[in-house]
Design a protein around this motif. Structure first.
Motif, PDB file in Angstrom:
ATOM      1  N   THR A  25      11.570  -9.377  -6.613  1.00  0.00           N
ATOM      2  CA  THR A  25      10.794 -10.414  -5.936  1.00  0.00           C
ATOM      3  C   THR A  25       9.320 -10.009  -5.796  1.00  0.00           C
ATOM      4  O   THR A  25       8.963  -8.838  -5.948  1.00  0.00           O
ATOM      5  CB  THR A  25      11.351 -10.668  -4.519  1.00  0.00           C
ATOM      6  OG1 THR A  25      11.097  -9.499  -3.727  1.00  0.00           O
ATOM      7  CG2 THR A  25      12.841 -10.956  -4.532  1.00  0.00           C
ATOM      8  N   ALA A  26       8.498 -11.001  -5.447  1.00  0.00           N
ATOM      9  CA  ALA A  26       7.073 -10.738  -5.226  1.00  0.00           C
ATOM     10  C   ALA A  26       6.864  -9.773  -4.066  1.00  0.00           C
ATOM     11  O   ALA A  26       6.005  -8.890  -4.126  1.00  0.00           O
ATOM     12  CB  ALA A  26       6.343 -12.061  -4.946  1.00  0.00           C
ATOM     13  N   GLN A  27       7.639  -9.940  -3.014  1.00  0.00           N
ATOM     14  CA  GLN A  27       7.475  -9.049  -1.859  1.00  0.00           C
ATOM     15  C   GLN A  27       7.824  -7.605  -2.226  1.00  0.00           C
ATOM     16  O   GLN A  27       7.140  -6.667  -1.821  1.00  0.00           O
ATOM     17  CB  GLN A  27       8.330  -9.540  -0.688  1.00  0.00           C
ATOM     18  CG  GLN A  27       7.783 -10.832  -0.088  1.00  0.00           C
ATOM     19  CD  GLN A  27       8.744 -11.449   0.915  1.00  0.00           C
ATOM     20  OE1 GLN A  27       9.895 -11.735   0.587  1.00  0.00           O
ATOM     21  NE2 GLN A  27       8.284 -11.651   2.123  1.00  0.00           N
ATOM     22  N   GLN A  28       8.875  -7.454  -3.054  1.00  0.00           N
ATOM     23  CA  GLN A  28       9.213  -6.105  -3.522  1.00  0.00           C
ATOM     24  C   GLN A  28       8.122  -5.549  -4.430  1.00  0.00           C
ATOM     25  O   GLN A  28       7.802  -4.358  -4.376  1.00  0.00           O
ATOM     26  CB  GLN A  28      10.553  -6.128  -4.276  1.00  0.00           C
ATOM     27  CG  GLN A  28      11.756  -6.367  -3.364  1.00  0.00           C
ATOM     28  CD  GLN A  28      13.003  -6.738  -4.147  1.00  0.00           C
ATOM     29  OE1 GLN A  28      12.995  -6.859  -5.376  1.00  0.00           O
ATOM     30  NE2 GLN A  28      14.098  -6.950  -3.431  1.00  0.00           N
ATOM     31  N   MET A  29       7.540  -6.412  -5.277  1.00  0.00           N
ATOM     32  CA  MET A  29       6.471  -5.959  -6.175  1.00  0.00           C
ATOM     33  C   MET A  29       5.266  -5.507  -5.355  1.00  0.00           C
ATOM     34  O   MET A  29       4.669  -4.461  -5.611  1.00  0.00           O
ATOM     35  CB  MET A  29       6.094  -7.066  -7.163  1.00  0.00           C
ATOM     36  CG  MET A  29       5.098  -6.637  -8.225  1.00  0.00           C
ATOM     37  SD  MET A  29       4.802  -7.908  -9.482  1.00  0.00           S
ATOM     38  CE  MET A  29       6.171  -7.611 -10.610  1.00  0.00           C
TER      39      MET A  29
END
Ligand code: CTP
Ligand code: CA
Length: 229
Positions: free
Chosen positions: A77-81
């Motif tokens: 996900t974007a948050q993980q990235m």
């Protein structure tokens, strides 16, 4: 690309690269994503490594192999990235080639959602994802000295890319025209092996001839070496 003293030009330099799409879950079997093969970002990571850089690649889900000579962190996900990129700071340069999903579903269901033909259109509330590039470009303490973003546009390519350059606090934007009439292949550059880009900085815009994504990667890595030297 070897310096007169025999050293590789990016030896001792740490470079973070993002690549691929992000997947934003709706339920265990469904997600929202942008189109991205990861080919251009992965090629850039490999080209930087060939010039001696310590390359930290943060990749969303892609169907291609991790580049050789690069340390790859896999995220969904974007948050993980965003979290992965922040954990890799500080760096001498950061290149944001990922096609980050702009929105995620506010809620993701733990159980598979079931169709219900009777109750009208399914309503999904979408919230905006963090802008990873802007967060790093405007970072108060750990902004890398060189920050490069991408801009995939279908219209007003240069104008939109310039807005991204200043708005996101980047030193350069690699702009590409992904419209279907861009003349590269039948359906624009998405997923293809060729690319035509314009490198936009505060001092101007440099349009490169159409070339393979591998050649774009080598030319961009050489430019990074020039800026970082
Ligand atoms: N980007 C990012 N995080 C996001 C969205 C974009 O890091 N949440 C980065 C991309 O990796 C790219 C640049 O920002 O380097 C521009 O991405 P793009 O999708 O073209 O721009 P957006 O700001 O998302 O604007 P829009 O999609 O509305 O054109
Ligand atoms: Ca976007």
């Amino acid at each position: 690309s070897i310096l007169a003293n025999g050293a590789l030009p990016l030896a001792g330099k740490r470079v973070i690269v993002t690549s691929g799409p992000t997947h934003e879950p709706i339920d265990p079997v469904r997600y929202i994503a942008n189109r991205s093969s990861g080919k251009q970002g992965h090629a850039i990571a490999g080209a930087l490594a060939s010039l001696g850089a310590d390359v930290q690649l943060v990749s969303g889900p892609v169907a291609i192999n991790d580049p050789i000579g690069v340390t790859t962190t896999h995220v969904e996900t974007a948050q993980q990235m965003r979290d992965a990129v922040e954990a890799l700071l500080p760096a001498d340069a950061a290149i944001f080639a990922a096609a980050v999903a702009d929105w995620r579903s506010e809620k993701s269901s733990c159980e598979k959602m079931k169709k219900d033909g009777s109750s009208g259109p399914l309503q999904l509330a979408l919230v905006e994802n963090p802008d990873i590039l802007a967060g790093i470009g405007h970072h108060s303490t750990k902004r890398p000295p060189l920050v490069i973003g991408f801009a995939a546009e279908t219209e007003k390519v240069l104008e939109n890319a310039r807005t991204k350059l200043t708005g996101k606090g980047a030193d350069a934007i690699v702009a590409n025209d992904v419209s279907t009439d861009s003349g590269i292949g039948g359906s624009g550059v998405m997923g293809g092996d060729r690319n035509r880009i314009t490198l936009i900085t505060a001092s101007g815009a440099d349009t490169w001839p159409e070339m393979s994504k591998a050649e774009v990667a080598r030319k961009l890595a050489a430019w990074v070496a020039d800026q970082t030297g």
